[in-house]
Design an enzyme around this catalytic site. Structure first.
Site, PDB file in Angstrom:
ATOM      1  N   CYS A 133      -8.017   3.291  -0.225  1.00  0.00           N
ATOM      2  CA  CYS A 133      -8.759   2.374   1.113  1.00  0.00           C
ATOM      3  C   CYS A 133      -9.227   3.474   1.645  1.00  0.00           C
ATOM      4  O   CYS A 133      -8.446   4.155   2.840  1.00  0.00           O
ATOM      5  CB  CYS A 133      -7.336   1.930   1.255  1.00  0.00           C
ATOM      6  SG  CYS A 133      -7.196   1.294   2.815  1.00  0.00           S
ATOM      7  N   CYS A 136      -8.016   2.443   5.505  1.00  0.00           N
ATOM      8  CA  CYS A 136      -6.369   3.384   5.968  1.00  0.00           C
ATOM      9  C   CYS A 136      -6.276   4.709   6.076  1.00  0.00           C
ATOM     10  O   CYS A 136      -6.378   5.793   6.766  1.00  0.00           O
ATOM     11  CB  CYS A 136      -5.217   3.240   4.593  1.00  0.00           C
ATOM     12  SG  CYS A 136      -5.573   1.421   4.071  1.00  0.00           S
ATOM     13  N   ASP A 137      -7.672   5.210   5.209  1.00  0.00           N
ATOM     14  CA  ASP A 137      -7.403   7.177   5.624  1.00  0.00           C
ATOM     15  C   ASP A 137      -9.296   7.333   5.891  1.00  0.00           C
ATOM     16  O   ASP A 137      -8.589   8.874   5.305  1.00  0.00           O
ATOM     17  CB  ASP A 137      -7.324   8.026   3.466  1.00  0.00           C
ATOM     18  CG  ASP A 137      -5.982   7.124   3.129  1.00  0.00           C
ATOM     19  OD1 ASP A 137      -5.091   6.909   4.149  1.00  0.00           O
ATOM     20  OD2 ASP A 137      -5.344   6.364   2.110  1.00  0.00           O
TER      21      ASP A 137
END
Ligand code: NAP
Length: 317
Positions: A133, A136-137
């Site tokens: 992701c 997200c990261d």
């Protein structure tokens, strides 16, 4: 045992759209959201092809759908369905961590999950350099070197997104032509931070406390070499989340649920929508459309159930 008229499993575009339609039709749906509200679209950065929105962030689109579903009376349970029993017909049995349910009808919209590479080191470094992701990261890879694995739309879209943070993004594809669409290909090619590496697969992801490199193999020459990198983002497709329905509902050879033209599964009263039953289109908008279809079919099914007085959760003890 909590008795429900309609339970919708899953909170992606399919589940939320089904909830909007079902709630507006006074079916009083309960939506069991799973462990990631919004599904895959909620971890997508920019969505540019959802009609009505020029560009919208995935989490924002999810939130708008959730609010709309709630406004019409959908109830949400932030829990996960662990077990079902569809074998005896309606009312259907479902069990979550926190509750047991009976429902007159069910819409399955459990979506799909990111496929893994299945190579040494991958599991060991999840959250320590391996990610599925970018939204997200990506932030954790500011000025770092990262690899993106895959050659589809996700790999290119997320690879482009990662250039906001990373100093260099190498998109590593196992062939020498991309599966992604022209628009994303052109955008990626025009991005100075992106480099394509063709005909290459990873043999392992290496590191100590976190990822420091990979072992890569050129599939044409057979040459194997170690590369240094700080992160590996994997976008190699998805598999349908149908594990809990194994043996109870008909599935194809890739474990996608098989539905008829009314979105009904092999069990009357159990419907499916979105990527859990769609190996072909896999778009937020097609999932939303399938959610709408499933909800309209459920409305007709429940009317029929009521008219023929076959009974339901409320009537049975
Ligand atoms: P996908 O289209 O299935 O692509 C997966 C990619 O991973 C392919 O290039 C595949 O290679 C590669 N791959 C598969 N297994 C691999 C392995 N073991 N090792 C290395 N590479 C491997 O999946 P996706 O990109 O997630 O897209 C899914 C769906 O969502 C598609 O329908 C796509 O159009 C849609 N989507 C659309 C957008 C958009 O419109 N902006 C954005 C994201 C996703 P091969 O090509 O050799 O098979």
């Amino acid at each position: 045992m909590q008795k429900e008229n309609l339970i919708i499993i899953g909170s992606g575009p399919a589940g939320l759209t089904a909830a909007i339609y079902a709630a507006r039709a006074n079916l009083n749906p309960l939506l069991i959201a799973g462990n990631q509200m919004g599904g895959q679209i909620a971890i997508t950065n920019e969505v540019e092809n959802f009609p009505g929105f020029d560009t919208i962030l995935g989490p924002e689109l999810t939130e708008k759908m959730r609010v709309q579903a709630e406004r019409f009376g959908t109830r949400f349970e932030f829990d996960e369905v662990l077990e079902v029993d569809f074998t005896k017909g309606a009312p259907f049995y479902l069990k979550t961590y926190g509750q047991e349910y009976q429902a007159n009808a069910v819409i399955i919209a459990t979506g799909a999950s990111a496929r893994r590479l299945g190579i040494p080191g991958e599991d060991d470094y999840i959250g320590r350099g391996v990610s599925y992701c970018a939204t997200c990261d990506g932030f954790f890879f500011k000025d770092k070197d990262v690899l993106v694995i895959g050659g589809g739309d996700s790999a290119l879209q997320e690879g482009i997104f990662l250039t906001k943070y990373a100093s260099k993004v190498r998109i590593v594809h196992r062939r020498d032509s991309l599966r992604a669409g022209e628009l994303l290909i052109n955008r990626a090619r025009a991005n100075d931070k992106i480099e394509f590496v063709w005909d290459t697969v990873l043999q392992s992801i290496d590191g100590e406390k976190k990822v420091t490199g990979v072992t890569a193999q050129n599939v044409r020459t057979g040459q194997v070499e170690p590369w240094q990198t700080d992160g590996v983002f994997v976008f190699v497709g998805h598999f349908p989340n149908t594990q809990i329905f194994q043996g109870q509902l008909a599935m194809d050879e890739q474990n996608f649920l098989i539905v008829d033209k009314f979105m009904q599964t092999s069990v009357a009263g159990v419907y499916a929508a979105g990527e859990v039953m769609d190996p072909i289109y896999k778009q937020a908008i097609s999932s939303a459309g399938q959610g709408c279809q499933a909800a309209i079919s459920v409305e007709r099914y429940l009317e029929m159930l009521h008219d023929s007085n076959l009974g339901g959760a409320d009537e049975r003890q």
